[in-house]
Design an enzyme around this catalytic site. Structure first.
Site, PDB file in Angstrom:
ATOM      1  N   ASP A 103       0.832  -1.196   0.000  1.00  0.00           N
ATOM      2  CA  ASP A 103       0.000   0.000   0.000  1.00  0.00           C
ATOM      3  C   ASP A 103       0.872   1.252   0.000  1.00  0.00           C
ATOM      4  O   ASP A 103       1.867   1.333   0.720  1.00  0.00           O
ATOM      5  CB  ASP A 103      -0.894  -0.014   1.251  1.00  0.00           C
ATOM      6  CG  ASP A 103      -1.880   1.127   1.290  1.00  0.00           C
ATOM      7  OD1 ASP A 103      -2.720   1.212   0.373  1.00  0.00           O
ATOM      8  OD2 ASP A 103      -1.802   1.945   2.226  1.00  0.00           O
ATOM      9  N   GLU A 109      14.461 -15.234   0.204  1.00  0.00           N
ATOM     10  CA  GLU A 109      14.829 -16.253   1.190  1.00  0.00           C
ATOM     11  C   GLU A 109      13.865 -17.434   1.158  1.00  0.00           C
ATOM     12  O   GLU A 109      14.186 -18.510   1.665  1.00  0.00           O
ATOM     13  CB  GLU A 109      14.819 -15.660   2.605  1.00  0.00           C
ATOM     14  CG  GLU A 109      15.886 -14.620   2.877  1.00  0.00           C
ATOM     15  CD  GLU A 109      15.679 -13.961   4.243  1.00  0.00           C
ATOM     16  OE1 GLU A 109      14.746 -14.381   4.977  1.00  0.00           O
ATOM     17  OE2 GLU A 109      16.421 -13.034   4.577  1.00  0.00           O
TER      18      GLU A 109
END
Length: 542
Positions: free
Chosen positions: A220, A269
């Site tokens: 956002d 990751e």
């Protein structure tokens, strides 16, 4: 595009391990409070969403984006987050969120959740401590607290305006007297992203949700995190637009890219191609592309396309500039017609349902990823006659704000025609639904080959099966009369769109696959020439 029909061994894992799934994905936005109510309190919730996930699988989308469901006082419909690791009780529990993710993955759907990093709620623990501890508190450095200007500090620190109207600063009562920055509502203080604790906290928040199994994040106000050094004046007055492309000292600053390079490291990751999608309002497609360099985010909403009217020349220019901007950074272009912040495109374009359906086939024929906002597959119009007393958009309550423009697209969607609240839930709906929506409900449209819902289902199935739809990064424009778009996609598919208000005669480019019009209004070809009606799109197999 590949369809994933088998559940992964680990339900918290992504729906599939295929890489780059997001490059041509169709992603469906769920606005939780308006999608489905599972407990009959009039407010949509996570159990309601879970119960309707098979509908989204059958619709043919690849992923579901959930607007905020975090713990929040709801001053801005959940975009004022008090706790990023907790679920607001109005939506359910963390167990419910986990169940939605697992169920979605079992159905072959991916889940993207909102993250709100520009600001938090004024009830967030950090901000409350900063208020209690007063001027000089280390916690205040995590926000933008400043003394005022003027003899007694009675003037805001600068001339910045809130996107919702009025000043972007609120002064605390004496004896405190400091001002704090909020680019949106006063209940939404902006974080100071120059502070290491803010950066560390959001990396931790990302990992919390990635560990729970989400497939990505919609970021956002991705363009708003970093402010210009010294917080300089705008130097001009005038109401800002909620969604626009102005050059401003608090939007699209170059420092945001350091943040997103850090976030990309976190995403990488995790297995399963986890992604981040930027809500980035920038002055140009080229500026948007900077968020999508190979070590930053994966996608950005294409607001330049969303803001384009129903005009063939303007649409072609927006398509070309969007594709041209994304190509150098290797990112897919995204296409979107409606969302929870703009007037629904059936109403915004004018021209009624025919035009909206044609716009959909145009969007789904373009290369890249497409976003569908809940209810657009039903052909829902904007609700323009909500009474003032039911309005909830905070901009409606600001005297110089945006006049509550966002409530009309957030009305709960209809599922059936003969149940309370059109099947949304047994306890009414938090915004009133219009009379006459029974005919637009999922139940009424299912199985009707002429309905908008079945048009979406058919278009998404063709897009999934056809090698030319969604793929690549270019279109081949074909000769066409003024007001008509005609282009070829890989695999021989041709799309023709008439944006004018009169029929146009064209050579038939092949065998028609799908037309935006109902069956009784299908154009016929004679001697290799067909008449393309006004506000109509056709997919052809050349």
């Amino acid at each position: 595009m590949t369809r994933y029909d088998t559940a992964p061994a680990d339900p918290t894992a992504p729906a599939a391990t295929t890489t780059d799934w997001w490059r041509d994905a169709v992603i469906y936005q769920v606005y939780p409070r308006s999608f489905a109510d599972g407990n009959g309190d009039g407010m949509g919730d996570l159990p309601g969403i879970r119960s309707r996930l098979p509908y989204l699988r059958d619709l043919g989308v690849d992923a579901v984006w959930l607007s905020p469901f975090y713990a929040s006082p709801q001053a801005d419909a959940g975009y004022d987050v008090a706790d990023y690791r907790a679920i607001d009780p109005m939506f359910g529990t963390l167990h419910d969120a986990d169940a939605v993710i697992r169920e979605a993955h079992a159905l072959g759907l991916r889940i993207i959740v909102d993250v709100v990093p520009n600001h938090c709620s004024d009830q967030h623990e950090w901000f409350q401590r900063a208020l209690r501890e007063g001027p000089g508190s280390p916690l205040r450095q995590r926000f933008h607290f400043r003394p005022g200007r003027g003899a007694d500090g009675e003037l805001p620190p600068n001339d910045w305006e809130s996107i919702f109207g009025g000043p972007a600063w609120t002064r605390l009562p004496e004896p405190d007297g400091q001002w704090y920055l909020h680019l949106f509502a006063p209940e939404q203080p902006d974080f100071n992203w120059d502070h290491p604790a803010v950066q560390d906290e959001f990396r931790s928040i990302l990992r919390f949700w990635l560990d729970l199994g989400v497939d990505g994040f919609r970021v956002d106000v991705a363009h708003g995190l970093v402010k210009a050094p010294g917080l300089p004046d705008m130097g001009r007055a005038g109401q800002l637009k909620l969604l626009g492309n102005q050059v401003l000292p608090f939007f699209d600053q170059d420092g945001v890219h350091t943040v997103y390079r850090s976030w990309r490291t976190v995403l990488d990751e995790y297995s399963g191609d986890r992604i981040a999608v930027a809500e980035a309002w920038t002055p140009s497609p080229d500026r948007t592309a900077r968020y999508l360099r190979p070590d930053e985010l994966h996608q950005a909403f294409n607001f330049h396309y969303l803001n384009t009217g129903w005009d063939a020349a303007a649409l072609r220019a927006a398509i070309d500039s969007s594709l041209d901007a994304m190509r150098p950074v290797g990112a897919p272009t995204t296409w979107v017609l409606s969302n929870h912040d703009v007037v629904r495109h059936r109403t915004r374009f004018g021209g009624g349902l025919d035009r909206a359906r044609a716009a959909t086939l145009l969007m789904l024929a373009l290369p890249g990823s497409a976003y569908v906002y809940q209810g657009e597959e039903l052909g829902l119009p904007e609700v323009t006659d909500l009474p003032d007393e039911v309005r909830q958009d905070p901009s409606f309550f600001r005297a110089s704000g945006q006049d509550g423009l966002r409530d009309g697209c957030r009305v709960p969607i209809p599922w059936t025609g003969d149940e309370p609240s059109y099947g949304f839930g047994t306890g009414g709906s938090w915004l009133p639904q219009p009379a006459g929506w029974a005919a637009l409900s999922v139940a009424a449209q299912t199985g009707d080959p002429d309905s908008t819902l079945e048009l979406y289902r058919t278009a998404l199935a063709l897009r999934r099966a056809h090698p030319g739809l969604g793929a690549g990064d270019a279109v081949e424009w074909l000769a066409a009369p003024a007001g008509v778009l005609a282009f070829r996609r890989p695999g021989g598919l041709v799309c023709t769109v008439n944006t004018t208000d009169a029929p146009v005669r064209l050579p038939a480019p092949g065998r028609p696959l799908l037309t935006s019009l109902p069956a009784d209004r299908q154009p016929a070809a004679t001697d290799g020439v067909f008449e393309l009606p006004a506000d109509t799109a056709i997919w052809w197999e050349a």
